[in-house]
Design a protein around this motif. Structure first.
Motif, PDB file in Angstrom:
ATOM      1  N   ARG A   4       7.797   7.423  -3.876  1.00  0.00           N
ATOM      2  CA  ARG A   4       7.850   8.766  -4.469  1.00  0.00           C
ATOM      3  C   ARG A   4       9.061   8.922  -5.385  1.00  0.00           C
ATOM      4  NH1 ARG A   4       2.751  10.890  -3.248  1.00  0.00           N
ATOM      5  NH2 ARG A   4       2.190  10.121  -1.198  1.00  0.00           N
ATOM      6  N   PRO A   8      -7.230   4.334   5.402  1.00  0.00           N
ATOM      7  CA  PRO A   8      -6.478   5.538   5.808  1.00  0.00           C
ATOM      8  C   PRO A   8      -7.337   6.797   5.799  1.00  0.00           C
ATOM      9  CG  PRO A   8      -5.791   4.764   3.622  1.00  0.00           C
ATOM     10  CD  PRO A   8      -6.664   3.697   4.199  1.00  0.00           C
ATOM     11  N   VAL A  44       4.518   7.643   9.462  1.00  0.00           N
ATOM     12  CA  VAL A  44       4.467   8.431   8.227  1.00  0.00           C
ATOM     13  C   VAL A  44       3.031   8.457   7.739  1.00  0.00           C
ATOM     14  CG1 VAL A  44       5.226   8.590   5.822  1.00  0.00           C
ATOM     15  CG2 VAL A  44       6.824   7.814   7.577  1.00  0.00           C
ATOM     16  N   PHE A  74      -2.278   6.547   2.786  1.00  0.00           N
ATOM     17  CA  PHE A  74      -1.434   5.525   3.403  1.00  0.00           C
ATOM     18  C   PHE A  74      -0.912   6.040   4.739  1.00  0.00           C
ATOM     19  CE2 PHE A  74       2.824   3.643   4.118  1.00  0.00           C
ATOM     20  CZ  PHE A  74       2.461   2.315   4.178  1.00  0.00           C
ATOM     21  N   GLU A 125       1.888   4.728   7.676  1.00  0.00           N
ATOM     22  CA  GLU A 125       2.859   3.737   8.150  1.00  0.00           C
ATOM     23  C   GLU A 125       2.952   3.871   9.659  1.00  0.00           C
ATOM     24  OE1 GLU A 125       6.485   3.005   5.797  1.00  0.00           O
ATOM     25  OE2 GLU A 125       7.532   3.447   7.660  1.00  0.00           O
ATOM     26  N   GLU A 143       0.770   9.572   4.319  1.00  0.00           N
ATOM     27  CA  GLU A 143       0.922   9.965   2.928  1.00  0.00           C
ATOM     28  C   GLU A 143      -0.420  10.404   2.357  1.00  0.00           C
ATOM     29  OE1 GLU A 143       3.608   8.398   0.361  1.00  0.00           O
ATOM     30  OE2 GLU A 143       4.756   7.218   1.824  1.00  0.00           O
ATOM     31  N   PRO A 177       3.049   4.227  -1.106  1.00  0.00           N
ATOM     32  CA  PRO A 177       3.520   4.843  -2.344  1.00  0.00           C
ATOM     33  C   PRO A 177       5.050   4.953  -2.350  1.00  0.00           C
ATOM     34  CG  PRO A 177       1.792   6.187  -1.299  1.00  0.00           C
ATOM     35  CD  PRO A 177       2.235   5.153  -0.296  1.00  0.00           C
ATOM     36  N   ARG A 203       0.815  -1.224   0.000  1.00  0.00           N
ATOM     37  CA  ARG A 203       0.000   0.000   0.000  1.00  0.00           C
ATOM     38  C   ARG A 203       0.848   1.273   0.000  1.00  0.00           C
ATOM     39  NH1 ARG A 203      -4.923  -0.118  -1.390  1.00  0.00           N
ATOM     40  NH2 ARG A 203      -5.332   1.744  -0.146  1.00  0.00           N
TER      41      ARG A 203
END
Lengths: 378, 125
Positions: A308, B84, B55, B37, B39, B57, A306, A304
């Motif tokens: 970059r 998310p 993290v 997302f 983390e 996103e 990303p 899941r």
């Protein structure tokens, strides 16, 4: 790119409208541009795929290249690009690149042979915002005495994109809505010259509409009043083009990448491949014959997270084999997607890769582009 | 009533006994836009106040989350792995990130309360 303080940023003719619509603004290529409106990037993206989105792309560089008397403008312009310009019929548009002597890409652009009967030997150009000054200088210098470049800073550019774009445009500019894909024309509407091209940067059917700056806001308001149309910012423009597998200058392509490495061989016509006659032709012809050591490919992370731009790509033994050049999230697939350069041996779809994200290796695969089928008007 | 504190990096932390719950502020989720997302840290991981610990996103970019206080991670909100967008829907509720067993509660004294954070955000323009 170093961004200017906001006071020094250029504003497009739609700047006040963006603020009124509640856009979140950001500096892009020296312009204060909308990233997204209150709906947000995800909704704007999905709306464009399902209905129609209106984008302000007035920051891009528009120009007309006029030949000097007796000059064949297509032949002259072919000395700068590998595209088949001579093969364009009046009103036909093509995607090509300005190249340097090493075959590196100075910019990518759209070129139309002028639609007007009395201007059939002129070219209409649309180049990237961040490169327009360099491009215009380059073209003027290279074609001194042969052609005169007329930049069009007083024209705005709107993009209307999505499966409903043609239905919407037909209510306002029926002749424009009847254009074939990759064709353009101009139409006098309320004594304004409106230039319409059927093209875009989303993978959907759509139009780019060039207008006098003074008329841009009125046209944008008129199109936004249509029930199918919502305003869409640069954020969704980026996620839409990434899903469509389209390159972004300065990221996926630049002066160090050739069109062959960037998987743009399709944009070089057969005659040009054989005859050459463009900057870096010997290098590019050699790359066509012998292959290239690296290729731009689609990369699909298995998980899941990303990956970059700048993310290192490794093979399964941990050896670095490339780098992500565009990476983000696909609202259509509800999954991360990316593009990047990999060593040619890893370019086949299905090849397992690893991505180094925040110190962790994440599994991924090479995939063929685009991520979603293009739905251009046939 | 549990008191909630905020950092200048827009995390919130709310203490209940020895265990504090951590997330990002509603202002932060608005600024980030659609979250795609998150983390999360490992349960059992230790962090010092200010350490990068998670993290988040958005469609556009990744942003680090810093530990608002020192401690050990006791739980993570696994629902964020599949959803998310909960962070957008309820940043200061269902969209919490993780729980910490604090090693020094007095660290919270250095953070802003809700009123101070509100003024801080208004000052950001």
């Amino acid at each position: 790119m170093v961004e200017l303080p906001s006071a020094e940023l250029h504003k497009t003719p739609l700047h006040a409208l963006h603020l009124k619509l509640g856009a979140k603004m950001t500096a892009f290529a020296g312009y204060d541009m909308p990233v997204h409106y209150p709906a947000g990037i995800l909704k704007e993206h999905l709306h464009t795929r399902a209905h129609a989105g209106l984008f302000d792309v007035s920051h891009m560089g528009q120009a007309v290249l006029h030949p000097r008397p007796g000059v064949d403008i297509a032949a002259a312009f072919e000395s700068l690009t590998p595209g088949d310009i001579a093969g364009l019929s009046p009103g036909q548009m093509r995607y090509t690149q300005l190249l340097n002597e090493r075959g590196g890409i100075l910019d990518d652009l759209m070129v139309t042979r002028h639609w007007a009967k009395d201007k059939g030997n002129a070219l209409f150009l649309v180049v990237n915002a961040g490169r327009k000054m360099e491009d215009f200088t380059h073209i003027e210098k290279a074609l001194t005495g042969v052609a005169v470049l007329e930049p069009l800073p007083d024209r705005a550019l709107l993009a209307l994109q999505g499966p409903q774009a043609a239905n919407v445009l037909a209510r306002h500019i029926p002749q424009g809505a009847a254009l074939k894909f990759m064709h353009g024309g101009s139409f006098a509407i309320a004594s304004q010259e409106v230039i319409v091209h059927r093209c875009g940067y989303t993978g959907e059917d759509g139009f780019e509409i060039s207008l006098p700056a003074s008329a841009a806001q009125e046209w944008a308001v008129r199109l936004l009043a249509e029930p199918e149309v919502e305003p869409v910012g640069l954020g969704a423009r980026d996620s839409l083009r990434l899903e469509a597998g389209l390159c972004l200058y300065g990221h996926d392509i630049d002066e160090t990448t050739t069109p062959i490495e960037a998987n743009l061989l399709w944009s070089i016509g057969k005659r040009r491949r054989e005859a050459g006659g463009f900057p870096g032709a010997a290098i590019i012809q050699e790359q066509i014959r012998q292959g290239v050591s690296r290729l731009l490919v689609g990369v699909k992370p298995d998980g899941r997270a990303p990956a970059r731009e700048g993310t290192e790509i490794q093979d399964q033994t941990g050896k670095k084999i490339g780098q992500i050049t565009s990476g983000g999230f696909s609202p259509t697939l509800n999954a991360p997607i990316a593009m990047g350069y990999v060593s040619a041996a890893f370019a086949a779809p299905g090849t397992p890769l690893q991505l180094l994200v925040r110190g962790k290796l994440l599994p991924a695969h090479t995939v063929s582009l685009p991520f979603i089928p293009k739905r251009f008007h046939k | 009533m549990q008191k909630k504190f905020y950092t200048e990096d827009h995390e919130w932390i709310s203490l209940d006994g020895e265990i504090a719950t951590v997330g990002i502020s509603n202002y932060a989720q608005e600024q980030l836009g659609d979250i795609v997302f998150v983390e999360l840290p490992q349960i059992g991981a230790g962090a010092q106040q200010g350490d990068e610990i998670a993290v988040v996103e958005s469609v556009k970019a990744a942003s680090e989350i810093y530990a608002p206080a020192s401690g050990e991670v006791t739980a993570v909100n696994t629902a964020l792995e599949s959803e998310p967008a909960r962070v957008n829907e309820a940043a200061e509720g269902d969209g919490w990130f993780f729980r910490l067993r604090l090693s020094d509660k007095t660290e919270l004294d250095r953070l802003m309360d809700a009123d101070a954070y509100q003024r801080y955000v208004e000052g950001l323009g």
